[in-house]
Design a protein around this motif. Sequence first.
Motif, mmCIF file in Angstrom:
data_model
loop_
_atom_site.group_PDB
_atom_site.id
_atom_site.type_symbol
_atom_site.label_atom_id
_atom_site.label_comp_id
_atom_site.label_asym_id
_atom_site.label_seq_id
_atom_site.Cartn_x
_atom_site.Cartn_y
_atom_site.Cartn_z
ATOM 1 N N VAL A 71 0.858 -1.179 0.000
ATOM 2 C CA VAL A 71 0.000 0.000 0.000
ATOM 3 C C VAL A 71 0.899 1.234 0.000
ATOM 4 O O VAL A 71 1.765 1.370 0.866
ATOM 5 C CB VAL A 71 -0.909 0.015 1.247
ATOM 6 C CG1 VAL A 71 -1.822 1.224 1.236
ATOM 7 C CG2 VAL A 71 -1.715 -1.277 1.335
ATOM 8 N N THR A 72 0.698 2.115 -0.966
ATOM 9 C CA THR A 72 1.454 3.370 -1.020
ATOM 10 C C THR A 72 0.578 4.463 -0.433
ATOM 11 O O THR A 72 -0.589 4.611 -0.819
ATOM 12 C CB THR A 72 1.856 3.712 -2.466
ATOM 13 O OG1 THR A 72 2.608 2.624 -3.003
ATOM 14 C CG2 THR A 72 2.694 4.983 -2.517
ATOM 15 N N MET A 73 1.149 5.224 0.519
ATOM 16 C CA MET A 73 0.377 6.232 1.237
ATOM 17 C C MET A 73 1.036 7.598 1.131
ATOM 18 O O MET A 73 2.259 7.705 1.138
ATOM 19 C CB MET A 73 0.269 5.841 2.719
ATOM 20 C CG MET A 73 -0.447 4.520 2.938
ATOM 21 S SD MET A 73 -0.289 3.899 4.628
ATOM 22 C CE MET A 73 1.411 3.325 4.627
ATOM 23 N N GLY A 74 0.194 8.604 1.047
ATOM 24 C CA GLY A 74 0.638 9.980 1.114
ATOM 25 C C GLY A 74 0.110 10.582 2.405
ATOM 26 O O GLY A 74 -0.892 10.111 2.959
ATOM 27 N N ILE A 75 0.808 11.610 2.900
ATOM 28 C CA ILE A 75 0.383 12.231 4.149
ATOM 29 C C ILE A 75 0.281 13.737 3.984
ATOM 30 O O ILE A 75 0.921 14.326 3.109
ATOM 31 C CB ILE A 75 1.339 11.898 5.315
ATOM 32 C CG1 ILE A 75 2.746 12.440 5.054
ATOM 33 C CG2 ILE A 75 1.366 10.404 5.574
ATOM 34 C CD1 ILE A 75 3.688 12.317 6.242
ATOM 35 N N HIS A 76 -0.547 14.335 4.823
ATOM 36 C CA HIS A 76 -0.582 15.790 4.960
ATOM 37 C C HIS A 76 -1.014 16.104 6.390
ATOM 38 O O HIS A 76 -1.512 15.227 7.105
ATOM 39 C CB HIS A 76 -1.498 16.443 3.921
ATOM 40 C CG HIS A 76 -2.955 16.265 4.185
ATOM 41 N ND1 HIS A 76 -3.653 15.153 3.782
ATOM 42 C CD2 HIS A 76 -3.841 17.057 4.839
ATOM 43 C CE1 HIS A 76 -4.915 15.269 4.162
ATOM 44 N NE2 HIS A 76 -5.065 16.409 4.806
ATOM 45 N N ALA A 77 -0.796 17.335 6.798
ATOM 46 C CA ALA A 77 -1.143 17.742 8.160
ATOM 47 C C ALA A 77 -2.152 18.880 8.106
ATOM 48 O O ALA A 77 -2.108 19.722 7.213
ATOM 49 C CB ALA A 77 0.098 18.177 8.922
ATOM 50 N N ALA A 78 -3.056 18.872 9.071
ATOM 51 C CA ALA A 78 -4.032 19.956 9.242
ATOM 52 C C ALA A 78 -4.358 20.043 10.724
ATOM 53 O O ALA A 78 -4.658 19.018 11.356
ATOM 54 C CB ALA A 78 -5.290 19.691 8.423
ATOM 55 N N ALA A 79 -4.281 21.231 11.273
ATOM 56 C CA ALA A 79 -4.600 21.484 12.683
ATOM 57 C C ALA A 79 -3.841 20.548 13.620
ATOM 58 O O ALA A 79 -4.388 20.053 14.606
ATOM 59 C CB ALA A 79 -6.106 21.382 12.914
ATOM 60 N N GLY A 80 -2.568 20.255 13.297
ATOM 61 C CA GLY A 80 -1.739 19.412 14.143
ATOM 62 C C GLY A 80 -1.988 17.928 13.995
ATOM 63 O O GLY A 80 -1.322 17.116 14.631
ATOM 64 N N HIS A 134 -2.843 13.237 8.547
ATOM 65 C CA HIS A 134 -3.829 12.515 7.746
ATOM 66 C C HIS A 134 -3.094 11.620 6.757
ATOM 67 O O HIS A 134 -2.125 12.050 6.129
ATOM 68 C CB HIS A 134 -4.723 13.499 6.990
ATOM 69 C CG HIS A 134 -5.543 14.358 7.894
ATOM 70 N ND1 HIS A 134 -6.823 14.032 8.257
ATOM 71 C CD2 HIS A 134 -5.253 15.519 8.533
ATOM 72 C CE1 HIS A 134 -7.301 14.954 9.064
ATOM 73 N NE2 HIS A 134 -6.359 15.871 9.262
ATOM 74 N N VAL A 135 -3.567 10.394 6.621
ATOM 75 C CA VAL A 135 -2.928 9.403 5.760
ATOM 76 C C VAL A 135 -3.942 8.939 4.714
ATOM 77 O O VAL A 135 -5.075 8.578 5.055
ATOM 78 C CB VAL A 135 -2.439 8.189 6.585
ATOM 79 C CG1 VAL A 135 -1.735 7.183 5.687
ATOM 80 C CG2 VAL A 135 -1.533 8.637 7.729
ATOM 81 N N ALA A 136 -3.524 8.952 3.442
ATOM 82 C CA ALA A 136 -4.404 8.526 2.349
ATOM 83 C C ALA A 136 -3.693 7.502 1.475
ATOM 84 O O ALA A 136 -2.475 7.590 1.258
ATOM 85 C CB ALA A 136 -4.819 9.721 1.506
#
Length: 184
Positions: free
Chosen positions: A107-116, A119-121
């Motif tokens: 599984v290849t996942m990308g991440i981002h951050a919001a309000a500390g 998030h993993v997709a």
Amino acid sequence: MDPFGQAIAAQDLIVADVVRRFHDVADTAQYRGTATVERGRGWLVQLILRLAGFPPDQTDAPVMLTLTRTDTGACWQRDFDGHLTTSFLCYDPDSHAIVERLGPFKVTMGIHAAAGRLHVAVIGMRLGPLKLPRLFWPRSDSVEQAGADGRFQFDIAADLPLLGRLIRYHGSVAVAGDDASLSL
């Protein structure tokens, strides 16, 4: 750092301190807490979960997460009240993606951050050597964050198109400095 920690640092993401500390693994770290596991239904979902090594349904069960750095990334072992789920992760610095191998799946996942919160997709999927079309990728709604008590909270969920819920597990663990954690 584990592969998530590498991706957080490389992208200068702003996440809660406990999320950053959770992924800051020098050699091996163990984290203890509790988790609830909710499996999807249906024979095909059950087969997929079995192949990936996911645990049975559980409510507020003891969980121990062991993260061990390797030459190529990290080994994550999740002990859900005696049921072990092991995966191997690596970080791709070119795409800032994390690749996790669970049984025959990658599984290849990308991440981002919001309000500390982290998030993993899911952004890619393989079954053995076969690259699966997007229709067969799980949809992920996964978050790591600081709980009100300051503990590391996780809420990992995956749904499959046409089949619905695959799995959701959520809970919290103590991280280095808390009484319930043990760093090796």
